[in-house]
Design a protein around this motif. Structure first.
Motif, PDB file in Angstrom:
ATOM      1  N   ASP A   1       7.259 -12.153 -12.321  1.00 25.47           N
ATOM      2  CA  ASP A   1       6.154 -12.368 -11.398  1.00 25.47           C
ATOM      3  C   ASP A   1       5.264 -11.126 -11.371  1.00 25.47           C
ATOM      4  N   VAL A   2       4.311 -11.150 -10.452  1.00 26.98           N
ATOM      5  CA  VAL A   2       3.326 -10.078 -10.318  1.00 26.98           C
ATOM      6  C   VAL A   2       3.737  -9.115  -9.211  1.00 26.98           C
ATOM      7  N   SER A   3       3.669  -7.833  -9.497  1.00 32.75           N
ATOM      8  CA  SER A   3       3.836  -6.798  -8.482  1.00 32.75           C
ATOM      9  C   SER A   3       2.535  -6.013  -8.377  1.00 32.75           C
ATOM     10  N   HIS A   4       2.213  -5.583  -7.152  1.00 33.07           N
ATOM     11  CA  HIS A   4       0.956  -4.853  -6.925  1.00 33.07           C
ATOM     12  C   HIS A   4       1.199  -3.660  -6.021  1.00 33.07           C
ATOM     13  N   LEU A   5       0.689  -2.512  -6.429  1.00 34.93           N
ATOM     14  CA  LEU A   5       0.681  -1.308  -5.598  1.00 34.93           C
ATOM     15  C   LEU A   5      -0.757  -0.801  -5.527  1.00 34.93           C
ATOM     16  N   THR A   6      -1.199  -0.453  -4.319  1.00 35.05           N
ATOM     17  CA  THR A   6      -2.534   0.119  -4.173  1.00 35.05           C
ATOM     18  C   THR A   6      -2.412   1.526  -3.608  1.00 35.05           C
ATOM     19  N   PHE A   7      -3.222   2.445  -4.119  1.00 33.93           N
ATOM     20  CA  PHE A   7      -3.073   3.872  -3.858  1.00 33.93           C
ATOM     21  C   PHE A   7      -4.305   4.417  -3.155  1.00 33.93           C
TER      22      PHE A   7
ATOM     23  N   ARG B   1       0.862  -1.180   0.000  1.00 36.39           N
ATOM     24  CA  ARG B   1       0.000   0.000   0.000  1.00 36.39           C
ATOM     25  C   ARG B   1       0.898   1.229   0.000  1.00 36.39           C
ATOM     26  N   VAL B   2       0.620   2.164  -0.888  1.00 37.87           N
ATOM     27  CA  VAL B   2       1.385   3.411  -0.951  1.00 37.87           C
ATOM     28  C   VAL B   2       0.824   4.344   0.112  1.00 37.87           C
ATOM     29  N   GLN B   3       1.671   4.817   0.991  1.00 36.93           N
ATOM     30  CA  GLN B   3       1.247   5.693   2.081  1.00 36.93           C
ATOM     31  C   GLN B   3       1.808   7.104   1.887  1.00 36.93           C
TER      32      GLN B   3
END
Length: 650
Positions: A267-273, A244-246
């Motif tokens: 592979d898979v990378s995930h960022l949530t904003f 999670r981007v803070q």
């Protein structure tokens, strides 16, 4: 009264378009305005109600007051003040009329301040992620706005799809074809969870992918807020890099690490904003990152002992056979050169179909359930299997009864299901360089080319016999792929779905200079159409892109035909329509179950394509199949060829 730095924006071409006593939402520059017409006067109010942000322009004037459509609070239509002397009114703006048009005056917009999203998008682009598939929505607008600016500068291509699952599959296909990550993009909650299947497809097939998701504001996380899903927890099993981007994150470093993990780990990378982070002003000293001096070479040389053992086995071999899996795709030329020095037959897994053309003198076709009897014959006649980048799945059926040398960049893939004689951990091209140096002039293998030609002759004669099988229920799959063998462009990227269409494709379609994309380990139905979107964005108009799907798979993402048309993607879609989930019916019979709930009610896919603005044609007569397919490939834009087939003739 207008101020000196007022900029006037036309918001209504004709004042008569807003009758007395009505309101509407208009936009001046980037500002939402509630335009009112009350007691003969036009007025402009801030469109956001000060309480919940309700759009006042969607409200109505009742009893001389403008009523908020969300919670019913009243404001004067001209002054923006509420009755009763409350201090929670809305801002008003200057209005003027010229030549029957209405203008609203606003202060000149200040220059755009660089945001956290701006820096993260720029960093993403610097690392090579320039293609994004997704949907813009209420919880990702700040990040979307940053991507818009980069697209306007020509640095990014964003493709708006109709379902987030299609976006993830498109990104997965892009990664499989290029070895580089694309991004899929969604809102919080349901938009993000829709991407889950495509993310898993990328993960299990070792394709780099970057998933970017919006998120509700941090202050309401954990309260059961609308569309709140803990996406870090939800994607914990699928994303190798998952954060999670803070507000206090090292933002550009997070993006750098996300892309780096996707590339190096495949592979898979995930960022949530979270909402409030996306529009946060960046630190004036912060700068976007680049991959300069951040990536190491992957040319890993194998251990000397493994090389020694492998060389000893190869020297003794008379009939070596090389097996290429999808993991060898970027090394296929080097592997084929090695095979030519050994006079060895080369067979592939289904995921590796096309890594050597079927018309190559050493090409033996595909192993396994979706393969040809040629490949299995050479495997069983061999005295040594040299396996590059294959996973030894049951579907492929690489026999453990032969001596095996396995070469792979992933040490966990070596001897994964059973022990092999020699497990070689190393990058494939670097390993082959060492093998060739050690083996030069020291091998004594039989030339298998004459046998390969003979086995192909036998198999083609068998296919010719099957081609004679006809049915009143529809055209045979053999006939479909026979026509494709003759007419499909030799350098096309082929996107294949799951089901009987895929089995027939692997068995009957003869590869030339094609690349093949499929949902391998996950085996997800519906892959072909969105995969073709990803493929086209990777190759553009330099190569044709063809998608082959069954009726069951196509219906899962049928609306994406509109995406092909919108972006003028000249993709050719061939759908085998037998009105049944034929593979499932076959499995039910094999398991001695009743055939149940596998029949399908389908639209006329050709008519659907036409309604979307694409070329479309339906074929029911085998005599007209080749001419219709020729039309398809001559069409300059998006084309859909629907072929009514017999589910039993596969």
């Amino acid at each position: 009264m207008a101020k000196e730095n007022t900029v006037w924006h036309k918001v209504l071409d004709n004042k008569n378009d807003l009758p007395e006593g009505r309101v509407k939402t208009v936009t001046a520059a980037h500002k939402g305005i509630c335009l009112t017409h009350f007691e003969g006067k036009f007025s402009a109010l801030d469109n956001k109600c000060p309480h919940q942000g309700g759009p006042l322009g969607e409200g109505s004037i009742e009893n001389g007051l403008l009523r908020c459509p969300w919670h019913g609070w009243d404001f004067h239509p001209c002054t923006g003040l509420p009755p009763g002397g409350y201090d929670d009114g809305v801002e008003t703006f200057a209005v003027k009329e010229e030549d029957g048009a209405i203008y609203v005056g606003l202060e000149a917009e200040a220059p755009h301040d660089t945001t956290v999203s701006d820096l993260m998008v720029e960093t993403m682009i610097n690392w090579g992620v320039t293609t994004v598939f997704g949907m813009v929505g209420h919880s990702n607008l700040g990040f979307a706005d940053a991507m818009k600016r980069q697209e306007q500068q020509g640095n990014l291509n964003f493709y708006g799809i109709r379902h987030e699952g299609a976006g993830a599959f498109a990104a997965s296909a892009y990664g499989k074809l290029t070895g580089k990550p694309a991004a899929c993009f969604s809102i919080a909650g349901p938009g993000a969870t829709n991407m889950y299947t495509g993310m898993w497809d990328a993960k299990v097939d070792r394709a780099p992918l970057l998933a970017l998701t919006g998120q509700v504001a941090t202050q309401v996380v954990g309260t059961g807020n609308f569309q709140e899903v803990d996406l870090v927890q939800a994607f914990g099993s699928v994303a190798e890099f998952n954060h999670r981007v803070q507000s206090d994150s090292r933002h550009v470093e997070l993006m750098s690490l996300a892309v780096k993990h996707a590339i190096l780990k495949r592979d898979v990378s995930h960022l949530t904003f979270p909402d409030e982070v996306q529009e946060k002003k960046a630190n004036p000293r912060a700068r976007a990152k680049t991959p300069e001096k951040r990536m190491t070479s992957l040319e890993i040389a194998p251990p000397a002992s493994a090389v020694e053992d492998a060389i000893a086995l190869i020297k003794k071999s008379k009939r070596p056979v090389i097996v290429m899996g999808h993991g060898a795709r970027t090394h296929k030329k080097r592997v084929v050169q090695f095979a030519e020095r050994l006079n060895a037959a080369v067979v592939t897994t289904f995921k590796g179909k096309g890594l050597i053309p079927d018309n190559h003198p050493l090409g033996g076709g595909v192993l396994g359930r979706s393969g040809t009897p040629i490949a299995s014959w050479f495997m069983n006649e061999s005295d040594l299997l040299i396996v590059f980048g294959a996973s030894f799945s049951n579907h492929t059926g690489i026999t453990p009864k032969k001596p095996i040398i396995q070469v792979d960049f992933d040490p966990l893939a070596l001897s994964k299901f059973h022990k092999v004689e020699v497990a070689v951990w190393g990058e494939i091209s670097r390993t082959l360089e060492i093998f060739e140096a050690e083996l030069k002039g020291k091998t004594d293998t039989l030339d298998q080319r004459p046998e390969i030609a003979e086995r192909w002759k036998i198999w083609k004669a068998e296919k010719a016999k099957r081609l004679q099988e006809t049915s009143e229920k529809g055209i045979s799959s053999i006939a479909v792929f026979d026509a494709m063998n003759k007419l499909t462009p030799e350098n096309a990227v082929m996107c294949v779905d799951v089901g009987n269409n895929a089995y027939s494709f692997g068995r009957y379609f003869e590869s030339k200079n094609h690349d093949f994309l499929m949902s391998g380990y996950l085996g997800s139905i519906g892959f072909a159409l969105p995969a073709s979107i990803g493929a086209w964005t990777a190759v553009g108009d330099t190569r044709p892109v063809v998608a082959v799907a069954g009726d069951g798979g196509l219906c899962q993402y049928l609306a994406e035909i509109t995406t092909l048309v919108k972006y003028k993607m000249p993709i050719k879609l061939i759908v085998l329509n037998n009105h049944e989930l034929g593979k499932i019916s076959k499995e039910q019979r094999a398991g001695e179950f009743d055939v149940w709930k596998t029949s399908l009610s389908n639209p006329n896919f050709a008519d659907f394509a036409l309604s979307c603005g694409a070329w479309g044609k339906r074929v029911t007569d085998q005599a007209k199949l080749k001419s219709a397919m020729q039309e398809l490939f001559e069409e300059s834009g998006t084309g859909v060829l629907e072929i009514i087939t017999d589910v039993d003739l596969i």
